[in-house]
Design a protein around this motif. Structure first.
Motif, PDB file in Angstrom:
ATOM      1  N   LEU A   1       0.815  -1.211   0.000  1.00  0.00           N
ATOM      2  CA  LEU A   1       0.000   0.000   0.000  1.00  0.00           C
ATOM      3  C   LEU A   1       0.852   1.266   0.000  1.00  0.00           C
ATOM      4  O   LEU A   1       1.986   1.264   0.483  1.00  0.00           O
ATOM      5  CB  LEU A   1      -0.917  -0.003   1.224  1.00  0.00           C
ATOM      6  N   PRO A   2       0.291   2.384  -0.489  1.00  0.00           N
ATOM      7  CA  PRO A   2       1.002   3.663  -0.488  1.00  0.00           C
ATOM      8  C   PRO A   2       0.720   4.455   0.783  1.00  0.00           C
ATOM      9  O   PRO A   2      -0.149   4.081   1.581  1.00  0.00           O
ATOM     10  CB  PRO A   2       0.417   4.364  -1.710  1.00  0.00           C
TER      11      PRO A   2
ATOM     12  N   VAL B   1      -8.655  -0.261   1.556  1.00  0.00           N
ATOM     13  CA  VAL B   1      -9.990  -0.748   1.188  1.00  0.00           C
ATOM     14  C   VAL B   1     -10.086  -0.977  -0.310  1.00  0.00           C
ATOM     15  O   VAL B   1     -10.651  -1.983  -0.767  1.00  0.00           O
ATOM     16  CB  VAL B   1     -11.069   0.240   1.676  1.00  0.00           C
ATOM     17  N   TRP B   2      -9.530  -0.059  -1.124  1.00  0.00           N
ATOM     18  CA  TRP B   2      -9.570  -0.254  -2.570  1.00  0.00           C
ATOM     19  C   TRP B   2      -8.995  -1.610  -2.963  1.00  0.00           C
ATOM     20  O   TRP B   2      -9.496  -2.254  -3.882  1.00  0.00           O
ATOM     21  CB  TRP B   2      -8.746   0.846  -3.265  1.00  0.00           C
ATOM     22  N   GLN B   3      -7.936  -2.028  -2.282  1.00  0.00           N
ATOM     23  CA  GLN B   3      -7.304  -3.289  -2.644  1.00  0.00           C
ATOM     24  C   GLN B   3      -7.929  -4.478  -1.921  1.00  0.00           C
ATOM     25  O   GLN B   3      -8.167  -5.526  -2.525  1.00  0.00           O
ATOM     26  CB  GLN B   3      -5.807  -3.216  -2.350  1.00  0.00           C
TER      27      GLN B   3
ATOM     28  N   VAL C   1       2.376 -15.395  -1.418  1.00  0.00           N
ATOM     29  CA  VAL C   1       1.005 -15.139  -1.850  1.00  0.00           C
ATOM     30  C   VAL C   1       0.790 -15.646  -3.268  1.00  0.00           C
ATOM     31  O   VAL C   1       1.734 -15.914  -4.011  1.00  0.00           O
ATOM     32  CB  VAL C   1       0.660 -13.639  -1.756  1.00  0.00           C
ATOM     33  N   ASP C   2      -0.489 -15.757  -3.636  1.00  0.00           N
ATOM     34  CA  ASP C   2      -0.856 -16.229  -4.970  1.00  0.00           C
ATOM     35  C   ASP C   2      -1.030 -15.089  -5.965  1.00  0.00           C
ATOM     36  O   ASP C   2      -1.043 -15.311  -7.176  1.00  0.00           O
ATOM     37  CB  ASP C   2      -2.149 -17.040  -4.885  1.00  0.00           C
ATOM     38  N   ALA C   3      -1.203 -13.885  -5.448  1.00  0.00           N
ATOM     39  CA  ALA C   3      -1.270 -12.682  -6.278  1.00  0.00           C
ATOM     40  C   ALA C   3      -0.804 -11.518  -5.428  1.00  0.00           C
ATOM     41  O   ALA C   3      -1.036 -11.484  -4.219  1.00  0.00           O
ATOM     42  CB  ALA C   3      -2.691 -12.423  -6.779  1.00  0.00           C
ATOM     43  N   VAL C   4      -0.121 -10.556  -6.065  1.00  0.00           N
ATOM     44  CA  VAL C   4       0.364  -9.391  -5.342  1.00  0.00           C
ATOM     45  C   VAL C   4      -0.098  -8.140  -6.071  1.00  0.00           C
ATOM     46  O   VAL C   4      -0.082  -8.071  -7.304  1.00  0.00           O
ATOM     47  CB  VAL C   4       1.906  -9.406  -5.207  1.00  0.00           C
ATOM     48  N   ALA C   5      -0.569  -7.161  -5.287  1.00  0.00           N
ATOM     49  CA  ALA C   5      -1.023  -5.887  -5.841  1.00  0.00           C
ATOM     50  C   ALA C   5      -0.216  -4.766  -5.212  1.00  0.00           C
ATOM     51  O   ALA C   5       0.054  -4.770  -4.009  1.00  0.00           O
ATOM     52  CB  ALA C   5      -2.509  -5.690  -5.557  1.00  0.00           C
ATOM     53  N   LEU C   6       0.167  -3.811  -6.026  1.00  0.00           N
ATOM     54  CA  LEU C   6       0.926  -2.650  -5.562  1.00  0.00           C
ATOM     55  C   LEU C   6       0.256  -1.379  -6.041  1.00  0.00           C
ATOM     56  O   LEU C   6      -0.107  -1.261  -7.210  1.00  0.00           O
ATOM     57  CB  LEU C   6       2.354  -2.694  -6.109  1.00  0.00           C
TER      58      LEU C   6
ATOM     59  N   LYS D   1      -7.228  -3.097 -12.887  1.00  0.00           N
ATOM     60  CA  LYS D   1      -8.204  -2.100 -12.486  1.00  0.00           C
ATOM     61  C   LYS D   1      -8.573  -2.239 -11.014  1.00  0.00           C
ATOM     62  O   LYS D   1      -8.809  -3.344 -10.518  1.00  0.00           O
ATOM     63  CB  LYS D   1      -9.485  -2.226 -13.330  1.00  0.00           C
ATOM     64  N   ASP D   2      -8.611  -1.093 -10.336  1.00  0.00           N
ATOM     65  CA  ASP D   2      -9.235  -0.991  -9.029  1.00  0.00           C
ATOM     66  C   ASP D   2     -10.669  -0.491  -9.227  1.00  0.00           C
ATOM     67  O   ASP D   2     -11.004   0.070 -10.273  1.00  0.00           O
ATOM     68  CB  ASP D   2      -8.473   0.005  -8.148  1.00  0.00           C
ATOM     69  N   LEU D   3     -11.481  -0.688  -8.206  1.00  0.00           N
ATOM     70  CA  LEU D   3     -12.877  -0.246  -8.213  1.00  0.00           C
ATOM     71  C   LEU D   3     -13.696  -0.973  -9.288  1.00  0.00           C
ATOM     72  O   LEU D   3     -13.142  -1.620 -10.170  1.00  0.00           O
ATOM     73  CB  LEU D   3     -12.982   1.273  -8.408  1.00  0.00           C
TER      74      LEU D   3
END
Length: 480
Positions: A146-147, A156-158, A214-219, A449-451
């Motif tokens: 997260l930033p 929450v977005w992620q 993890v199985d997926a990573v989001a930045l 995409k987020d949201l």
């Protein structure tokens, strides 16, 4: 303030190493947070793996109810989230309440509903005697880096779409601002199975360790950080979601009111001290109104109130870290001679990391302040004579996250929404979001995409299932 990891639904203060948390309004230490070790990260991921079995088996309706209760809890404790958030961000209180905490509750409610709206190709007999359908399944355990600019809202977005899809989530908040992500996980422990939403605090090493489990990573972060994450994830073929830096142009045509447009653009440039990847950073203004518009933008910049949360009239807070503050001052200190500082360009206030809202004119397309995202309350002004020139200037940077066009000619607006390279294009507004619509960029601004319902695609895997109902299997016609 002592911020803890949250693992298996419980606060965990056992970490051997802690770092200081700093108030950017004063530079004073206001708390501590753990620097999670690789073993602690592995423990959180193991707890998530265990929780994923029950959470993924829950019905969409059960997941919806849990997320709705979490949203209610965030809203009920909104004042606590706001007070905690501003300790390490220095943001204005009112906007933190409205634009982050209450917005986070609203986004949780959206994804609570989206949990029940999975879609796919309709079941049918695409081969004679064979019925096919599509299953959407959770990926498993997702890790989220997260930033610091919107600590709660980005959590929450992620987390919300990943949880709605049935995944267990491990958040790694930004090192300077971990407190509200930890509060969110503590609140979630009342409604979600233990381990479904965990938090491990720390710096880059903690983030690198998380990718391995993890199985997926989001930045959500800079382009540089996105490249590092993608490289690290490639060795294990881990799925990656990247929402990276922006450098948004606002294209202003001569058929608008220059003063009113400048006011709106100033707000979109200086909100949250410009620490927003969607903020206006580059203004491209048509020549007939360029002089008047630039005077208006300069006046709005000079009128923007800068100060700490205690100043209720403050619109622009500090930059969050001293390191970033020093980097921005260094860029402003090496501006080429042809660049003119029309407003700001210097430190504001004697203490803290406040920067005066800054307007730069005379810039050229190759200048550092044009091609790079400063992530600060700094906006450049360039002029153009033709639509073709405006498009070339707007698209002529590596980033492509957001953009806006300001015109009363809706035919022109339609042309520009197609021509501008950006994941989101606003017309006669900027930096407005709704959870029903997707957010994410092109080019060096990342992918995914987020949201919106599109975010669920990021955290599900698609499985084709085919049933043969005849007396014997049909011919094997696989192209492989």
């Amino acid at each position: 303030m002592r911020v803890a990891n949250v693992v298996a639904g419980r606060r965990d203060e056992s970490s051997p190493v802690w770092s200081d948390l700093v108030d950017p309004c004063t530079g004073d230490t206001v708390g501590q947070a753990p620097e999670s070790t690789p073993d602690e990260v592995a423990g959180a991921a193991s707890a998530a793996r265990q929780a994923a079995m029950s959470w993924s088996a829950a019905t969409p309706g059960q997941r919806q109810r849990a997320l709705l209760r979490l949203a209610d809890a965030v809203e009920a404790e909104a004042d606590r989230f706001v007070r905690t958030e501003v300790l390490t961000t220095g943001k204005p209180l009112a906007s933190t309440l409205d634009e982050e905490v209450l917005a986070a509750a609203d986004h949780l409610r959206f994804f609570a509903g989206a949990a029940r709206l999975h879609d796919g190709i309709g079941a049918a007999e695409y081969l004679p005697g064979h019925t096919s359908y599509v299953r959407r399944e959770p990926i498993g355990v997702t890790g989220h880096l997260l930033p610091s600019n919107y600590p709660l809202l980005m959590a929450v977005w992620q987390a919300a779409p990943a949880l709605a899809a049935g995944n267990a989530v491990v958040l790694k908040p930004a090192q300077p601002t971990p407190a509200t992500a930890s509060l969110l996980a503590e609140a979630a422990a009342e409604f979600l199975p233990a381990g479904t939403l965990s938090v491990v605090c720390g710096g880059p090493e903690t983030g690198r360790a998380l990718i391995d489990h993890v199985d997926a990573v989001a930045l959500t972060g800079s382009t540089r950080a996105g490249v590092e994450v993608a490289r690290a994830a490639a060795t294990s073929v881990t799925r990656v979601h990247l929402e990276l830096g922006g450098n948004a142009p606002a294209v202003v045509f001569a058929d608008v009111d220059p003063w009113d447009t400048a006011r709106n653009i100033a707000e979109a440039a200086f909100f949250n001290a410009g620490q927003d990847c969607t903020a206006v950073t580059r203004v491209l203004v048509e020549e007939p109104i360029a002089a008047e518009f630039t005077r208006a933008l300069t006046a709005h910049a000079e009128a923007t109130v800068v100060g700490p949360p205690a100043h209720t009239d403050a619109f622009c807070g500090p930059l969050i870290t001293k390191a970033h503050f020093d980097r921005v001052l260094a860029v402003l200190g090496r501006l080429p001679d042809h660049v003119k500082i029309l407003a700001g360009g210097k430190r504001e206030r004697d203490v803290g990391y406040f920067l005066a809202p800054t307007v730069l004119a005379g810039v050229e397309q190759h200048d550092e302040v044009v091609t790079e995202e400063l992530f600060a309350p700094v906006v450049t002004v360039q002029t153009f004579a033709t639509e073709q020139e405006a498009v070339a200037l707007a698209n002529g940077v590596p980033q492509a996250l957001t953009a806006s066009v300001w015109t009363s000619d809706h035919s022109r607006a339609h042309r520009f929404t197609a021509a501008l390279e950006a994941g989101c294009v606003w017309v006669n507004t900027h930096m407005r979001f709704t959870p029903e619509m997707p957010h994410g960029g092109f080019k060096n601004s990342g992918y995914g995409k987020d949201l919106s319902r599109y975010a669920l695609d990021e955290y599900t895997r698609v499985k084709h299932v085919m049933h043969h109902f005849g007396s014997a299997p049909g011919p094997h016609l696989s192209p492989g």
